[in-house]
Design an enzyme around this catalytic site. Structure first.
Site, PDB file in Angstrom:
ATOM      1  N   CYS A 109      59.316  82.408  46.271  1.00 58.71           N
ATOM      2  CA  CYS A 109      57.926  82.018  46.483  1.00 58.71           C
ATOM      3  C   CYS A 109      57.888  80.500  46.685  1.00 58.71           C
ATOM      4  O   CYS A 109      58.218  79.737  45.783  1.00 58.71           O
ATOM      5  CB  CYS A 109      57.125  82.455  45.252  1.00 58.71           C
ATOM      6  N   CYS A 116      46.361  71.785  46.101  1.00 61.05           N
ATOM      7  CA  CYS A 116      45.698  72.563  47.147  1.00 61.05           C
ATOM      8  C   CYS A 116      44.295  72.015  47.356  1.00 61.05           C
ATOM      9  O   CYS A 116      43.612  71.637  46.404  1.00 61.05           O
ATOM     10  CB  CYS A 116      45.621  74.038  46.738  1.00 61.05           C
ATOM     11  N   CYS A 120      39.768  77.692  45.157  1.00 60.10           N
ATOM     12  CA  CYS A 120      39.532  79.076  44.745  1.00 60.10           C
ATOM     13  C   CYS A 120      39.357  79.060  43.226  1.00 60.10           C
ATOM     14  O   CYS A 120      40.161  78.479  42.501  1.00 60.10           O
ATOM     15  CB  CYS A 120      40.704  79.955  45.164  1.00 60.10           C
ATOM     16  N   CYS A 123      42.245  80.106  40.572  1.00 59.28           N
ATOM     17  CA  CYS A 123      43.629  79.684  40.811  1.00 59.28           C
ATOM     18  C   CYS A 123      43.935  78.356  40.118  1.00 59.28           C
ATOM     19  O   CYS A 123      43.182  77.392  40.241  1.00 59.28           O
ATOM     20  CB  CYS A 123      43.860  79.552  42.313  1.00 59.28           C
ATOM     21  N   HIS A 225      40.432  89.189  48.005  1.00 57.79           N
ATOM     22  CA  HIS A 225      39.876  89.090  46.647  1.00 57.79           C
ATOM     23  C   HIS A 225      38.428  89.550  46.448  1.00 57.79           C
ATOM     24  O   HIS A 225      37.962  89.633  45.305  1.00 57.79           O
ATOM     25  CB  HIS A 225      39.994  87.662  46.087  1.00 57.79           C
ATOM     26  N   CYS A 343      51.814  84.593  39.694  1.00 54.74           N
ATOM     27  CA  CYS A 343      50.856  84.205  40.748  1.00 54.74           C
ATOM     28  C   CYS A 343      49.738  83.351  40.162  1.00 54.74           C
ATOM     29  O   CYS A 343      49.136  83.711  39.156  1.00 54.74           O
ATOM     30  CB  CYS A 343      50.169  85.434  41.336  1.00 54.74           C
TER      31      CYS A 343
HETATM   32  N1  SAH Z   1      46.650  79.488  49.793  1.00 60.88           N
HETATM   33  C1  SAH Z   1      47.408  80.654  50.101  1.00 60.88           C
HETATM   34  C2  SAH Z   1      48.749  80.648  49.449  1.00 60.88           C
HETATM   35  C3  SAH Z   1      48.735  80.697  47.930  1.00 60.88           C
HETATM   36  S1  SAH Z   1      49.209  82.294  47.553  1.00 60.88           S
HETATM   37  C4  SAH Z   1      46.583  81.884  49.795  1.00 60.88           C
HETATM   38  O1  SAH Z   1      45.480  81.734  49.298  1.00 60.88           O
HETATM   39  O2  SAH Z   1      46.996  82.990  50.126  1.00 60.88           O
HETATM   40  C5  SAH Z   1      48.852  82.516  45.955  1.00 60.88           C
HETATM   41  C6  SAH Z   1      48.457  83.952  45.708  1.00 60.88           C
HETATM   42  O3  SAH Z   1      48.262  84.107  44.308  1.00 60.88           O
HETATM   43  C7  SAH Z   1      47.161  84.267  46.375  1.00 60.88           C
HETATM   44  O4  SAH Z   1      47.000  85.580  46.759  1.00 60.88           O
HETATM   45  C8  SAH Z   1      46.232  83.926  45.258  1.00 60.88           C
HETATM   46  O5  SAH Z   1      45.002  84.455  45.487  1.00 60.88           O
HETATM   47  C9  SAH Z   1      46.948  84.514  44.060  1.00 60.88           C
HETATM   48  N2  SAH Z   1      46.471  83.924  42.814  1.00 60.88           N
HETATM   49  C10 SAH Z   1      45.965  82.706  42.638  1.00 60.88           C
HETATM   50  N3  SAH Z   1      45.612  82.506  41.365  1.00 60.88           N
HETATM   51  C11 SAH Z   1      45.890  83.641  40.701  1.00 60.88           C
HETATM   52  C12 SAH Z   1      45.792  84.026  39.338  1.00 60.88           C
HETATM   53  N4  SAH Z   1      45.326  83.201  38.408  1.00 60.88           N
HETATM   54  N5  SAH Z   1      46.210  85.265  39.027  1.00 60.88           N
HETATM   55  C13 SAH Z   1      46.732  86.075  39.948  1.00 60.88           C
HETATM   56  N6  SAH Z   1      46.861  85.756  41.247  1.00 60.88           N
HETATM   57  C14 SAH Z   1      46.447  84.553  41.620  1.00 60.88           C
END
Ligand code: SAH
Length: 368
Positions: A109, A116, A120, A123, A225, A343
């Site tokens: 990963c 970022c 979101c 995150c 989401h 994640c």
């Molecule tokens: N900006 C890109 C790449 C980051 S991917 C994107 O948004 O896809 C990171 C992944 O982990 C994304 O699917 C994000 O939504 C998920 N993610 C982020 N925070 C999280 C959390 N606290 N718990 C589980 N998944 C999460």
């Protein structure tokens, strides 16, 4: 003393870039594949050790270029085999890269930005603010460091079989460097990973998705989401700019003309926020004509978050509704959470230029 200017980093160049560079200094283009092999397959960083280049070329090259890798400051192993590296890029910033083994598959990963710029709300990376884009070299270094640490299995196959651009940052907001780094991942003179095993994950930067399809062919994941704009506007604020309908259309367009390819839809499961039966039904409607595979991701909590993970019962119920309606759905296993590698838990060390952290602290102080 005059200030020393930084030498060019050979890690910043994909093969096309390196060919252009070699021809610009009067060398043959094939030097590019030789140098790529030294760096990415033999992990040679000293130009002098690249022995199939003439001595004069090596000297010439050393005067203007180098192979500059980040420093590995932490290397952690989780009980479940997940591994996380903290890489120091410059005086104030570190990024994280995570390796997740699962059977014969080994997924890396990779981060694309320091912090970022998208906020979101669920995150951890988003809360930390943003510093800058990673260079191509800084992106591909993550693949190089992991491959070097993990090596090959007993059959001579690389342990890292897949790459997901799902670390820190929004890859489509660092377009050129991410594309060049993915070119290197796929290059037979470097890592030779197939397009199906490299996944770019995006929150949905629509114009960049259109450009992507013109320059590279990799797998695509969308961080959806939420099944409606009202809710997605809150969870993924980028949705206010590019609403769901437009975003899904761009994803479909990305796959047009490509056979047997599915969009991976990421859906983080947040208790009482997006995990109800009505949300599952809306999702079924939304995705009925998008060839997709849905990944339900149990929310991974972090300090000061207002969200909670959905219960296992709610996740299973949600999943069953999707499956019953013909959507391919899996629940992503939580991996490496004992070392904060799951994640959304990647935080690295970010010198926040947006002052997001500072503003939050002030707001909290004001509220007390
Ligand atoms: N900006 C890109 C790449 C980051 S991917 C994107 O948004 O896809 C990171 C992944 O982990 C994304 O699917 C994000 O939504 C998920 N993610 C982020 N925070 C999280 C959390 N606290 N718990 C589980 N998944 C999460």
């Amino acid at each position: 003393m005059p200030e020393q200017t930084e030498k060019m980093n050979l890690l910043d160049l994909d093969r096309a870039g390196m060919e252009t560079f070699f021809t610009s200094i009067g060398e043959k283009a094939f030097r590019a594949s030789q140098v790529m092999k030294w760096i990415h397959q033999h992990r040679v960083t000293d130009i002098n050790e690249m022995t199939n280049l003439s001595k004069s070329l090596r000297e010439n090259l050393q005067a203007m270029a180098e192979v500059r890798l980040p420093e590995v400051v932490v290397d952690q192993k989780s009980d479940d085999g997940t591994r996380k590296w903290l890489l120091k890029l410059d005086s104030g910033n570190c990024i994280e890269t995570v390796f997740i083994p699962e059977g014969s598959r080994g997924t890396l990963c990779v981060s694309s930005q320091i912090g970022c710029a998208l906020e979101c709300s669920f995150c951890a990376t988003g809360r930390q603010g943003f510093n800058r884009n990673l260079s191509t070299g800084e992106i591909i270094s993550q693949v190089l460091v992991a491959n070097h640490a993990l090596g090959f299995d007993k059959d001579g196959e690389r342990i890292v079989t897949n790459v997901v651009m799902m670390g820190m940052g929004e890859p489509l907001l660092n377009f050129d460097n991410v594309v060049a780094a993915m070119n290197i991942m796929m290059d037979d003179f470097a890592y030779g990973i197939s397009k199906r095993r490299i996944t770019l994950s995006t929150a949905g930067v629509v114009p960049a998705l259109e450009r992507l399809r013109e320059v590279i062919d990799v797998s695509l994941a969308l961080s959806l989401h939420a099944p409606n704009d009202e809710l997605r506007d809150i969870l993924v604020p980028l949705n206010k700019k590019y609403p769901i309908k437009e975003t899904l259309a761009a994803c479909k367009h990305y796959f047009e003309g490509k056979k047997h390819r599915y969009l991976t839809v990421e859906y983080v499961m947040l208790k009482n926020v997006n995990d109800k039966v009505e949300h599952a039904r809306q999702l079924v409607k939304l995705l009925k004509d998008v060839p997709s595979k849905i990944n339900l991701i149990p929310f991974n909590p972090f300090d000061e978050t207002q969200y909670e993970r959905s219960s296992q019962t709610a996740i299973n119920k949600f999943r069953d509704i999707l499956i019953k309606n013909g959507l391919i759905t899996i629940t992503r296993k939580t991996r490496g959470d004992d070392i904060d590698a799951a994640c959304g838990q990647l935080a690295g060390r970010v010198q926040d230029k947006t002052k997001r952290t500072q503003k939050r602290i002030q707001l909290q102080a004001g509220a007390e």
